[in-house]
Design an enzyme around this catalytic site. Sequence first.
Site, PDB file in Angstrom:
ATOM      1  N   LYS A  22      13.660  37.054   3.698  1.00 54.05           N
ATOM      2  CA  LYS A  22      14.068  35.635   3.759  1.00 54.05           C
ATOM      3  C   LYS A  22      13.603  35.011   5.070  1.00 54.05           C
ATOM      4  O   LYS A  22      13.002  33.940   5.094  1.00 54.05           O
ATOM      5  CB  LYS A  22      15.586  35.501   3.661  1.00 54.05           C
ATOM      6  CG  LYS A  22      16.118  34.110   4.051  1.00 54.05           C
ATOM      7  CD  LYS A  22      17.620  34.034   3.971  1.00 54.05           C
ATOM      8  CE  LYS A  22      18.354  34.539   5.152  1.00 54.05           C
ATOM      9  NZ  LYS A  22      18.389  33.627   6.313  1.00 54.05           N
ATOM     10  N   ASN A  23      13.864  35.676   6.181  1.00 58.64           N
ATOM     11  CA  ASN A  23      13.592  35.073   7.488  1.00 58.64           C
ATOM     12  C   ASN A  23      12.109  35.051   7.855  1.00 58.64           C
ATOM     13  O   ASN A  23      11.719  34.384   8.793  1.00 58.64           O
ATOM     14  CB  ASN A  23      14.430  35.757   8.568  1.00 58.64           C
ATOM     15  CG  ASN A  23      15.897  35.410   8.401  1.00 58.64           C
ATOM     16  OD1 ASN A  23      16.240  34.480   7.656  1.00 58.64           O
ATOM     17  ND2 ASN A  23      16.753  36.154   9.051  1.00 58.64           N
ATOM     18  N   ARG A  94      19.496  25.438   8.469  1.00 66.87           N
ATOM     19  CA  ARG A  94      19.005  25.221   9.829  1.00 66.87           C
ATOM     20  C   ARG A  94      17.525  25.496   9.976  1.00 66.87           C
ATOM     21  O   ARG A  94      16.830  24.896  10.795  1.00 66.87           O
ATOM     22  CB  ARG A  94      19.729  26.144  10.793  1.00 66.87           C
ATOM     23  CG  ARG A  94      21.234  26.172  10.678  1.00 66.87           C
ATOM     24  CD  ARG A  94      21.766  27.082  11.708  1.00 66.87           C
ATOM     25  NE  ARG A  94      21.152  26.748  12.965  1.00 66.87           N
ATOM     26  CZ  ARG A  94      21.470  25.648  13.662  1.00 66.87           C
ATOM     27  NH1 ARG A  94      22.382  24.851  13.186  1.00 66.87           N
ATOM     28  NH2 ARG A  94      20.884  25.381  14.780  1.00 66.87           N
ATOM     29  N   CYS A 118      27.110  25.417  12.983  1.00 66.81           N
ATOM     30  CA  CYS A 118      27.019  26.510  12.001  1.00 66.81           C
ATOM     31  C   CYS A 118      28.224  27.417  12.206  1.00 66.81           C
ATOM     32  O   CYS A 118      28.771  27.484  13.307  1.00 66.81           O
ATOM     33  CB  CYS A 118      25.713  27.259  12.254  1.00 66.81           C
ATOM     34  SG  CYS A 118      25.628  28.880  11.501  1.00 66.81           S
ATOM     35  N   ARG A 123      24.481  26.885  17.997  1.00 67.38           N
ATOM     36  CA  ARG A 123      23.058  26.990  17.627  1.00 67.38           C
ATOM     37  C   ARG A 123      22.246  25.733  17.937  1.00 67.38           C
ATOM     38  O   ARG A 123      21.663  25.113  17.035  1.00 67.38           O
ATOM     39  CB  ARG A 123      22.900  27.404  16.176  1.00 67.38           C
ATOM     40  CG  ARG A 123      23.608  28.716  15.868  1.00 67.38           C
ATOM     41  CD  ARG A 123      23.406  29.183  14.465  1.00 67.38           C
ATOM     42  NE  ARG A 123      22.066  29.694  14.240  1.00 67.38           N
ATOM     43  CZ  ARG A 123      21.647  30.184  13.059  1.00 67.38           C
ATOM     44  NH1 ARG A 123      22.478  30.206  12.033  1.00 67.38           N
ATOM     45  NH2 ARG A 123      20.446  30.655  12.918  1.00 67.38           N
ATOM     46  N   PRO A 124      22.153  25.333  19.197  1.00 65.64           N
ATOM     47  CA  PRO A 124      21.330  24.167  19.550  1.00 65.64           C
ATOM     48  C   PRO A 124      19.852  24.453  19.319  1.00 65.64           C
ATOM     49  O   PRO A 124      19.467  25.592  19.064  1.00 65.64           O
ATOM     50  CB  PRO A 124      21.630  23.995  21.047  1.00 65.64           C
ATOM     51  CG  PRO A 124      22.065  25.341  21.519  1.00 65.64           C
ATOM     52  CD  PRO A 124      22.725  26.015  20.349  1.00 65.64           C
ATOM     53  N   VAL A 125      18.995  23.419  19.389  1.00 64.76           N
ATOM     54  CA  VAL A 125      17.543  23.597  19.222  1.00 64.76           C
ATOM     55  C   VAL A 125      16.785  23.160  20.478  1.00 64.76           C
ATOM     56  O   VAL A 125      15.595  22.835  20.414  1.00 64.76           O
ATOM     57  CB  VAL A 125      17.041  22.840  17.976  1.00 64.76           C
ATOM     58  CG1 VAL A 125      17.605  23.458  16.696  1.00 64.76           C
ATOM     59  CG2 VAL A 125      17.349  21.347  18.061  1.00 64.76           C
ATOM     60  N   ASP A 126      17.469  23.164  21.611  1.00 68.54           N
ATOM     61  CA  ASP A 126      16.846  22.668  22.852  1.00 68.54           C
ATOM     62  C   ASP A 126      15.569  23.426  23.214  1.00 68.54           C
ATOM     63  O   ASP A 126      14.596  22.829  23.689  1.00 68.54           O
ATOM     64  CB  ASP A 126      17.863  22.741  24.009  1.00 68.54           C
ATOM     65  CG  ASP A 126      18.448  24.148  24.171  1.00 68.54           C
ATOM     66  OD1 ASP A 126      18.678  24.568  25.317  1.00 68.54           O
ATOM     67  OD2 ASP A 126      18.655  24.831  23.135  1.00 68.54           O
ATOM     68  N   LEU A 127      15.528  24.736  22.954  1.00 69.54           N
ATOM     69  CA  LEU A 127      14.330  25.502  23.313  1.00 69.54           C
ATOM     70  C   LEU A 127      13.132  25.121  22.449  1.00 69.54           C
ATOM     71  O   LEU A 127      11.991  25.144  22.901  1.00 69.54           O
ATOM     72  CB  LEU A 127      14.609  27.005  23.213  1.00 69.54           C
ATOM     73  CG  LEU A 127      15.691  27.555  24.137  1.00 69.54           C
ATOM     74  CD1 LEU A 127      15.806  29.070  23.967  1.00 69.54           C
ATOM     75  CD2 LEU A 127      15.418  27.191  25.591  1.00 69.54           C
ATOM     76  N   ASP A 309      22.093  40.511  12.598  1.00 75.63           N
ATOM     77  CA  ASP A 309      22.280  40.275  11.164  1.00 75.63           C
ATOM     78  C   ASP A 309      22.773  41.512  10.424  1.00 75.63           C
ATOM     79  O   ASP A 309      22.997  41.451   9.208  1.00 75.63           O
ATOM     80  CB  ASP A 309      20.975  39.774  10.531  1.00 75.63           C
ATOM     81  CG  ASP A 309      20.573  38.411  11.068  1.00 75.63           C
ATOM     82  OD1 ASP A 309      19.410  38.015  10.872  1.00 75.63           O
ATOM     83  OD2 ASP A 309      21.414  37.756  11.704  1.00 75.63           O
ATOM     84  N   ILE A 331      24.409  37.842  20.581  1.00 80.17           N
ATOM     85  CA  ILE A 331      23.484  36.776  20.185  1.00 80.17           C
ATOM     86  C   ILE A 331      24.230  35.486  19.806  1.00 80.17           C
ATOM     87  O   ILE A 331      23.858  34.394  20.230  1.00 80.17           O
ATOM     88  CB  ILE A 331      22.602  37.234  19.004  1.00 80.17           C
ATOM     89  CG1 ILE A 331      21.890  38.557  19.328  1.00 80.17           C
ATOM     90  CG2 ILE A 331      21.584  36.152  18.624  1.00 80.17           C
ATOM     91  CD1 ILE A 331      20.830  38.482  20.413  1.00 80.17           C
TER      92      ILE A 331
END
Length: 423
Positions: A22-23, A94, A118, A123-127, A309, A331
């Site tokens: 999936k990932n 996401r 979430c 779970r930010p997306v700043d990076l 996971d 994580i």
Amino acid sequence: MDSILVTGNGPLNGDIPIAGAKNACLTLMPATLLSEEPLTLTNAPRLSDIRTMTLLLQSLGAEVTALQEGKVLAMSSHNLTSQRAEYDIVRKMRASILVLGPLLARFGYAEVSLPGGCAIGARPVDLHLKAMEAMGAEMELRDGYVHAKAPSGGLRGGEFEFPFVSVGATENALMAATLAKGTTVLKNAAREPEIVDLAECLQKMGAQIEGAGTSTLTIQGVDRLGGATHGVVTDRIELGTYMLAPAICGGEVTCLGGRISLLEAFCEKLDAAGISVEETEKGLKVACRNGRVKAVDVTTEPFPGFPTDLQAQMMALMCTAEGTSVLEEKIFENRFMHAPELMRMGAKIDVQGGHATVTGVERLKGAPVMATDLRASVSLILAGLAAEGETMVNRVYHLDRGYENVEEKLGALGAKIERVQGQ
Ligand code: EPZ
């Protein structure tokens, strides 16, 4: 909402097929946006998340056709009509943020809804945004959307060091850098097998990438990318999940297509717990060496460390292990939601911040439980396989996001498991 009813039914035996990852598929599909030529993925998993990504790409004007019952995805972004990823789709998944880099690199502009929170963490997306800025992009957050603009002439090569490892930000930056002018160096990049799989696919499309699988990726930008056909790598998380089935119930199971190299840290922990893992031509053969599993401590880390996971599934195993184990989640800040549900089944777990101390009990008892996220839901199914009596796992829509045909696959090994419609 469907539920799954599991009844403890003793040892499991036989072969179990493992699907494509999936990932990996969720980052390979947006790669089609980088090229006018068709991209075909084989060994694709049949999951609701893949259908969501399909809807997202189609909303941008891409053609995505599922062939061979969904195992093959034929895609083309020849005639895209939009560079805007709508909130209504992005809020469902996401990984939608992974269209940002490809759109920005190919069209110089993208509007992508912010994914929002979430269950397992903020779970930010700043990076993701900072890595694009390192390639000259201007990022603006407005009305819940990221508005990204490349400099005239397109993205340009740059250097970016991730302050900590991010799988998604690495994937987004890697895809964007393939069409940037000049050389991009990504330091402290993620090394997951899904990243290596993405790099291999991009190389087939004509990208110039060095260092996939290491912490430093060097990408020499090209003017355009071609098409390709690529087989999705085996799903190591589905693999690890099903390796725990004979560990928790007894018996001997071979996970078809499994390789130890996909899960070394995990296999080391199974070995320490008294589980034998043997690599055969067919895949990974897993069995309990003798009697009760031993308690082992686990700390989740980026690859090649122990995967976050598989933390919930490992906790299910530790619930009936001999002794006390400590699981440290490094994580995500909120990834122990399965613990109170396992305690409803009689487990002894003490959660303190990022640490969970599990004191093994002889046997769990079946109970109605609630799935809170994808991996938590499958950990409850594993626990139910070994518990006394019936376990009803509710809200399994979480499960369908990442596991195809759970009932059939486990049922074929002798598990007593059935889906209950619309509970
Ligand atoms: C990927 O998520 C996987 N999802 C996750 O699997 C997996 O748990 C995770 O990697 C870690 O292995 C997909 O590939 C679709 P990260 P991703 O960016 O990319 C923080 C599953 O069960 N962070 O490596 O979102 C973040 O909050 C899912 O299949 C920032 O702070 O994970 C987290 O604490 C769940 N800013 C940490 O980094 C950023 O810009 C690692 O996240 C990005 C991340």
